[in-house]
Design an enzyme around this catalytic site. Sequence first.
Site, PDB file in Angstrom:
ATOM      1  N   ARG A   1      14.011  38.662 -24.087  1.00 39.24           N
ATOM      2  CA  ARG A   1      14.152  37.334 -24.873  1.00 39.24           C
ATOM      3  C   ARG A   1      13.753  35.954 -24.144  1.00 39.24           C
ATOM      4  NH1 ARG A   1      16.742  35.525 -29.539  1.00 39.24           N
ATOM      5  NH2 ARG A   1      17.787  37.683 -30.002  1.00 39.24           N
TER       6      ARG A   1
ATOM      7  N   GLU B   1      24.032  30.549 -31.007  1.00 33.75           N
ATOM      8  CA  GLU B   1      23.446  30.498 -29.682  1.00 33.75           C
ATOM      9  C   GLU B   1      22.482  29.316 -30.003  1.00 33.75           C
ATOM     10  OE1 GLU B   1      22.380  34.713 -29.798  1.00 33.75           O
ATOM     11  OE2 GLU B   1      22.638  34.557 -27.557  1.00 33.75           O
TER      12      GLU B   1
HETATM   13  N1  MTE Z   1      31.737  30.014 -30.241  1.00 37.28           N
HETATM   14  C1  MTE Z   1      32.873  29.916 -29.643  1.00 37.28           C
HETATM   15  N2  MTE Z   1      33.792  29.433 -30.036  1.00 37.28           N
HETATM   16  N3  MTE Z   1      33.250  30.875 -28.696  1.00 37.28           N
HETATM   17  C2  MTE Z   1      32.253  31.798 -28.057  1.00 37.28           C
HETATM   18  O1  MTE Z   1      32.670  32.613 -27.234  1.00 37.28           O
HETATM   19  N4  MTE Z   1      30.066  32.640 -28.354  1.00 37.28           N
HETATM   20  C3  MTE Z   1      28.634  32.153 -28.659  1.00 37.28           C
HETATM   21  C4  MTE Z   1      28.422  31.791 -30.127  1.00 37.28           C
HETATM   22  N5  MTE Z   1      29.489  30.787 -30.203  1.00 37.28           N
HETATM   23  C5  MTE Z   1      30.989  31.784 -28.670  1.00 37.28           C
HETATM   24  C6  MTE Z   1      30.581  30.899 -29.752  1.00 37.28           C
HETATM   25  C7  MTE Z   1      27.911  33.280 -28.653  1.00 37.28           C
HETATM   26  S1  MTE Z   1      27.041  33.660 -26.980  1.00 37.28           S
HETATM   27  C8  MTE Z   1      27.393  34.291 -29.622  1.00 37.28           C
HETATM   28  S2  MTE Z   1      26.179  35.390 -29.283  1.00 37.28           S
HETATM   29  C9  MTE Z   1      27.946  33.923 -30.823  1.00 37.28           C
HETATM   30  O2  MTE Z   1      29.004  33.043 -30.864  1.00 37.28           O
HETATM   31  C10 MTE Z   1      28.440  35.244 -31.465  1.00 37.28           C
HETATM   32  O3  MTE Z   1      29.349  34.899 -32.661  1.00 37.28           O
HETATM   33  P1  MTE Z   1      28.468  35.359 -33.935  1.00 37.28           P
HETATM   34  O4  MTE Z   1      27.302  36.008 -33.898  1.00 37.28           O
HETATM   35  O5  MTE Z   1      29.373  35.399 -35.112  1.00 37.28           O
HETATM   36  O6  MTE Z   1      27.902  33.876 -34.212  1.00 37.28           O
HETATM   37  N1  LUZ Z   2      19.628  41.319 -27.402  1.00 34.67           N
HETATM   38  C1  LUZ Z   2      19.837  40.372 -27.646  1.00 34.67           C
HETATM   39  C2  LUZ Z   2      20.475  42.204 -26.790  1.00 34.67           C
HETATM   40  O1  LUZ Z   2      18.893  39.644 -28.269  1.00 34.67           O
HETATM   41  N2  LUZ Z   2      21.090  39.910 -27.559  1.00 34.67           N
HETATM   42  C3  LUZ Z   2      22.205  40.282 -27.093  1.00 34.67           C
HETATM   43  O2  LUZ Z   2      23.178  39.683 -26.923  1.00 34.67           O
HETATM   44  C4  LUZ Z   2      21.747  41.652 -26.605  1.00 34.67           C
HETATM   45  N3  LUZ Z   2      22.771  42.646 -26.087  1.00 34.67           N
HETATM   46  C5  LUZ Z   2      22.625  43.659 -25.579  1.00 34.67           C
HETATM   47  C6  LUZ Z   2      21.397  44.299 -25.772  1.00 34.67           C
HETATM   48  N4  LUZ Z   2      20.438  43.566 -26.399  1.00 34.67           N
HETATM   49 MO1  MOS Z   3      26.028  35.966 -27.127  1.00 37.95          MO
HETATM   50  S1  MOS Z   3      25.036  35.775 -25.367  1.00 37.95           S
HETATM   51  O1  MOS Z   3      24.757  37.053 -27.521  1.00 37.95           O
HETATM   52  O2  MOS Z   3      27.268  37.086 -26.655  1.00 37.95           O
END
Ligand code: MTE
Ligand code: LUZ
Ligand code: MOS
Length: 816
Positions: free
Chosen positions: A343, A745
């Site tokens: 990524r 993200e």
């Molecule tokens: N928001 C809150 N409140 N708490 C969290 O742990 N994790 C983040 C984001 N927002 C997170 C958050 C991350 S790393 C990801 S990948 C996404 O939420 C995952 O949830 P979603 O795919 O439903 O957006």
């Molecule tokens: N790839 C990605 C992944 O783009 N995001 C992720 O969180 C992930 N996790 C596991 C393996 N590939």
């Molecule tokens: Mo989020 S870093 O893909 O849990």
Amino acid sequence: MNRTDAFVERAAKQAESPAENHAAPQQPEAAIGVALPHESAALHVSGEATYTDDIAELQGTLHAALGLSRHAHARIVSMDLDAVKKAPGVIAVLTAEDIPGENNCGPVLHDDPILAVNEVLYLGQPVFAVIAESHELARRAAALAKSDDVIRYEPLNAILTPADAKAAKQFVLPPLHLKRGDPDAKIAAAPNRIRGTFEVGGQEQFYLEGQVAYAVPKEMDGMLVYSSTQHPSEMQQVVAHMLDWPAHNVVCECRRMGGGFGGKESQSALFACVASLAAKLLRRPVKLRADRDDDFMITGKRHDAIYEYEAGFDDNGRILGARVEIALRAGYSADLSGAVATRAVCHFDNAYYLSDVDIVALCCKTNTQSNTAFRGFGGPQGALVMEVMLDSIARQLNHDPLDVRLANYYGIAERDTTPYGQRVEDNIIAALTDDLLDSSDYRARRAAIAEFNAKSPVLKRGLAFSPVKFGISFNVPFLNQAGALVHVYKDGSVLVNHGGTEMGQGLNTKVAQVVANEFGLPLSRVRVSATDTSKIANTSATAASTGSDLNGKAAEAAARTIRARLAELVAKQLGGNAGDVRFANGEVTVNGGAMPFDQLVGAAYLARVQLWSDGFYATPKVHWDAKTLTGHPFYYFAYGAAVSEVVIDTLTGEWKLLRADVLHDAGQSINPAIDLGQVEGGFIQGMGWLTTEELWWSRDGRLMTHAPSTYKIPAVNDTPAAFHVRLYQNPNAEPTVFRSKAVGEPPLLLPFSVFLAIRDAIAAAVPSAQHAPMLRAPATPEAILDALDALHAQSASEPASAQGTSKEATTSDTNA
Ligand code: MTE
Ligand code: LUZ
Ligand code: MOS
């Protein structure tokens, strides 16, 4: 009415008056596009929400704690656990020898021992587990791991930094290399060049709820594991594997996490495994909750990185050729580092077209915690260095960095293909940028800040703009699948189960909105239950921001199946076509007739119509060739941009974010209140990464910043007084659920503008300097003062010398 209900009612009322910038829902009758409160908001604020540690403990519950290694790299010469076993309240002490199946909890490779055998690979690695009558007694006994009488080590050579690992060619995975065109020739022939190094620190996830698992043994070799995890299916798998059981013996359940941020994607496994192992061996429920310091010492974080880069560019700052090597600190094992590095490679371009480019990513093997997923998953590390390069290019040309960015944007036709071969087909960054520059008044403020700086000798202001383009989908194509189960009960109430996990991001709220919308019901008629591996099998982690894209679609599919059955029945009863039946406002209408939803459901039950269904979704279009690092890894892109203004104190290195303007593309938002919360939270969290959050290991590999006393995450008073966050109205070009976009993200990359604004303020402090400031990230006051010193030194003595600046602490741009 109790307090909780009052809160929900108030929140719902507020939601009814659409706040500024909230999307007017395209389907007014639906619960879609409405700023409804988080499904658990009232529970969160009242303290009623049940997290894993709050689950009522069964009688006989025992508590576990981990004995950690004292060396970064050492051979275990001998262990004598008698003193630990005899400590007050201790029931058992477990080592790797007690594991019946495989002693591994690695998500991809098998290089993650649950408990160390023969050798420890980082300081903080769990070596044994104490099971005791209470949490406190377990921790006291586990602390005996610090005694030489308990574990004797023979220290071995430890490699602690990515630079040393790179020099020693120690990697957890082979290097990744993506090349397009002939960057060397393009750089050599370019009228201007930069070359430099840069570094960015790691980041602790600092979920407010730490790692925790509660394992309850069941009959016939069964195990129920309550785990605070983003990945229940993987917890089920690794626990079964460790116990040498088939997966169907193990159920993993998670109602909610108090944050995951990637830190509970793979690394919840160790805790689930140790609790389950003890529960199996002792036939009693066992809970393992790491305290904050242990959590810091044991688990991996965001990968820190060091970079070497080079670029050739024209007189407008347009890049003609670029090269970068990104050396990521993977830690002692592979964990998810391969996908993180991939990524990073696929986000070096950020929002810019790079015709001729060479990108290398190294997963450096170090004797430190095994770094893992953290919001952005390598994307931020890839894009940040590009933004730093563009800033340096602009300063070398004496242009506004904004104009250099605009000159490099992806365009149409020839300038629309990423280095990895995916065309950027949904590009809106130019229009989004125009909108933000307008609303933030960028050009006028640039002039005002120059005026301020001319009159202010000590305080200097800085301003910066930065854009984001973030690829949405797991970059491992098979992970892009999800399932859901929808039950309509006889009274017309609806229960939804899906494979995603709730970590505060509002996934359950959005999925409930989608299902409520399908049935034309108010949200109060739909309940989302805990994630449970016995309901949905073989799920992916809730990660890569895909939670609502995947699970929303799966739940929609399940609800549609039930709706079609109901439509057929009601069309038979009221006449008309099943295809013309409408579900809205709690009613089902067709052919001029109407029936309350509940009544139809009751009739359907008596008519023996199946009132529950599964649903499945697999993201279309995605493919990836891991050998050539090319393909179509992302279903679509999410965009955003930010303008930040800071003031720095050039005598102390202190700084403050005065104002931030953010415009972010969440597609056609399912819930603008939740999405705005994600954008604000992501922005502040990313700002913490780049400014105050500093991980620091001592010379012997001990992480010294392992508590909030020494590791500074942003607090509410770090948010700017002027924080203008808007969602950009832009339905997804792809048919995602209600044409929404993933939002979890991408906003983490928006505060690049804060870091760049600090760089801008530093540059303003030394107007005579020839070069861009050498500012490392995080831009702590020390880093800011170092950058100021280096710039003063440069402007005083030509040619630029590195005198007075430590080699690893500087970012150096030199005219090649
Ligand atoms: N928001 C809150 N409140 N708490 C969290 O742990 N994790 C983040 C984001 N927002 C997170 C958050 C991350 S790393 C990801 S990948 C996404 O939420 C995952 O949830 P979603 O795919 O439903 O957006
Ligand atoms: N790839 C990605 C992944 O783009 N995001 C992720 O969180 C992930 N996790 C596991 C393996 N590939
Ligand atoms: Mo989020 S870093 O893909 O849990």
